[in-house]
Design an enzyme around this catalytic site. Sequence first.
Site, PDB file in Angstrom:
ATOM      1  N   LYS A  90      52.153  52.237  49.985  1.00 10.74           N
ATOM      2  CA  LYS A  90      53.579  52.524  49.834  1.00 10.74           C
ATOM      3  C   LYS A  90      53.936  53.812  50.509  1.00 10.74           C
ATOM      4  O   LYS A  90      54.178  54.673  49.676  1.00 10.74           O
ATOM      5  CB  LYS A  90      53.953  52.179  48.552  1.00 10.74           C
ATOM      6  N   ASP A 134      55.776  46.039  49.884  1.00  6.27           N
ATOM      7  CA  ASP A 134      56.950  45.307  49.849  1.00  6.27           C
ATOM      8  C   ASP A 134      57.033  44.435  51.059  1.00  6.27           C
ATOM      9  O   ASP A 134      57.334  43.162  50.770  1.00  6.27           O
ATOM     10  CB  ASP A 134      58.249  46.222  49.756  1.00  6.27           C
ATOM     11  N   TYR A 144      46.148  53.477  36.494  1.00  2.42           N
ATOM     12  CA  TYR A 144      45.679  52.702  35.484  1.00  2.42           C
ATOM     13  C   TYR A 144      44.621  53.893  34.447  1.00  2.42           C
ATOM     14  O   TYR A 144      44.046  53.520  33.481  1.00  2.42           O
ATOM     15  CB  TYR A 144      44.504  51.815  35.823  1.00  2.42           C
ATOM     16  N   ASP A 177      48.305  38.040  41.855  1.00  3.24           N
ATOM     17  CA  ASP A 177      49.180  37.287  40.913  1.00  3.24           C
ATOM     18  C   ASP A 177      49.933  36.389  41.951  1.00  3.24           C
ATOM     19  O   ASP A 177      50.220  35.267  41.757  1.00  3.24           O
ATOM     20  CB  ASP A 177      49.976  37.871  39.764  1.00  3.24           C
ATOM     21  N   ASP A 202      46.670  44.598  41.691  1.00  3.04           N
ATOM     22  CA  ASP A 202      47.028  43.313  40.539  1.00  3.04           C
ATOM     23  C   ASP A 202      48.307  42.537  40.744  1.00  3.04           C
ATOM     24  O   ASP A 202      48.247  41.329  40.389  1.00  3.04           O
ATOM     25  CB  ASP A 202      47.313  44.485  39.269  1.00  3.04           C
TER      26      ASP A 202
HETATM   27  C1  IPM Z   1      44.428  41.815  35.608  1.00  2.00           C
HETATM   28  C2  IPM Z   1      45.085  42.392  34.417  1.00  2.00           C
HETATM   29  C3  IPM Z   1      44.736  43.376  33.883  1.00  2.00           C
HETATM   30  C4  IPM Z   1      45.188  44.539  34.974  1.00  2.00           C
HETATM   31  C5  IPM Z   1      45.719  44.084  32.770  1.00  2.00           C
HETATM   32  C6  IPM Z   1      45.273  43.107  31.606  1.00  2.00           C
HETATM   33  C7  IPM Z   1      45.245  45.437  32.199  1.00  2.00           C
HETATM   34  O1  IPM Z   1      46.536  42.029  34.724  1.00  2.00           O
HETATM   35  O2  IPM Z   1      43.015  41.660  35.639  1.00  2.00           O
HETATM   36  O3  IPM Z   1      44.709  41.449  36.793  1.00  2.00           O
HETATM   37  O4  IPM Z   1      46.393  44.934  35.386  1.00  2.00           O
HETATM   38  O5  IPM Z   1      44.263  44.961  35.518  1.00  2.00           O
HETATM   39 MN    MN Z   2      46.792  41.110  36.548  1.00  2.00          MN
END
Ligand code: IPM
Ligand code: MN
Length: 368
Positions: A204, A237, A147, A265, A261
Amino acid sequence: MVQSCANVASVSAIRKKRIAVIPGDGIGKEVIPQAVRVIEAAGAAVELTSFDWGADRYLADKVTVPPDGFATLARDFDAVLVGAFGDPRVPSNIHAREILLGMRRQMDLFANVRPVRLLDPALCPLKGIEPKDLDFVVIRENTEGVYGDLGGVFKQGTPDEVAIQEDVNTRKGVERIIRYAFDYCASNRKLDGSPRRRVLMCDKSNAMTHAGGLWQRVFKEVAVDHPQIETQHMYVDALATQMVRDPRGFDVIVTNNMFGDIITDLAAGLQGGLGMAASGNLRPGHTSMFEPVHGSAPPIAGRNIANPFGAILTAAMMLAHLGMTGEAQKIEAAVLEAVRQKKTTADIGGTLGTREAGEWVARAIATS
Ligand code: IPM
Ligand code: MN
Ligand code: NAD
């Protein structure tokens, strides 16, 4: 003397906490007002100040973060409540990077704490998973990794084009996030009151040997200082498969910025979707920032259909962090009741709009 000290202590205890509120873009502008409404319904002693940072402001005056913006947040506020950033009118996404990633990096919010909880079995896409089975937390390194925007593009537009994105891992950065994860494990309990027991490091290192090697060495070193905590390692993975096959064994997971990240999700999917997931971007002892895990969701923005519960649970997390545990518990209990009674948006099975779901939770708190 003793009395005057006591007075000072009580004055500081009742000072309202100052919260900067940055709704941002898209559904951020819909869910954050619901979080604010709920904070007010809970009677939290806060003073809220709104900031217009986001795509509209950027398109109007090309300002992403005003001069001294982050310094102002760090100096004048106890916490920052954020919606989301990202707008199709700004294809470069520059404002989102400068505001969100800028805040994380420049305010050194190194620990991204993302709790994964299931409020109701009906929300989990996996068979037979109960709320007691899904209660883990991902501690994501939040300031380094890929990042950092280090790298470059060479011979752009030619068949020989090369793009390099550097993955930066510092000893200091890796050690502090791993220590944070062990300390979190030692000092936090699960929702059922049982102690947390295990820290799993996810990497990884079989392919990314330099960075992975550093994480592996530091993990083993820090573990020695916490003999009572079990340790575990999984490649990212394999962890992804385990998370959707049987997430019951996860407790505290520590990982780098990018893997954190992605897996959060995935974990949000287990909780009922992105609309249900909360997070904090923390730097102990300093102003921290709280935001739902989801983004600005442009296709559903402006339609009053976004789920506000991720933002509302994020507000509860912020209040708990600021010491207002009673108010936080009231909010969490009201969201749980809303889920049980299906007083929710359509993504988790209800028929309410964003505003109406927020209103229901606020009313449930007011009458609790
Ligand atoms: C999150 C988002 C951000 C990240 C993006 C918008 C840069 O996906 O906060 O999870 O990857 O950290
Ligand atoms: Mn995210
Ligand atoms: P997203 O999280 O915005 O949406 C992904 C999917 O989840 C979509 O189907 C969306 O409709 C759904 N969703 C998300 N939040 C929801 C909610 N509260 N209620 C119901 N459904 C919800 O991710 P994306 O589509 O990859 O990204 C959209 C924009 O948001 C991009 O510009 C991205 O960079 C940005 N983004 C910002 C943040 C942040 O500011 N923290 C986080 C993630 C993505």
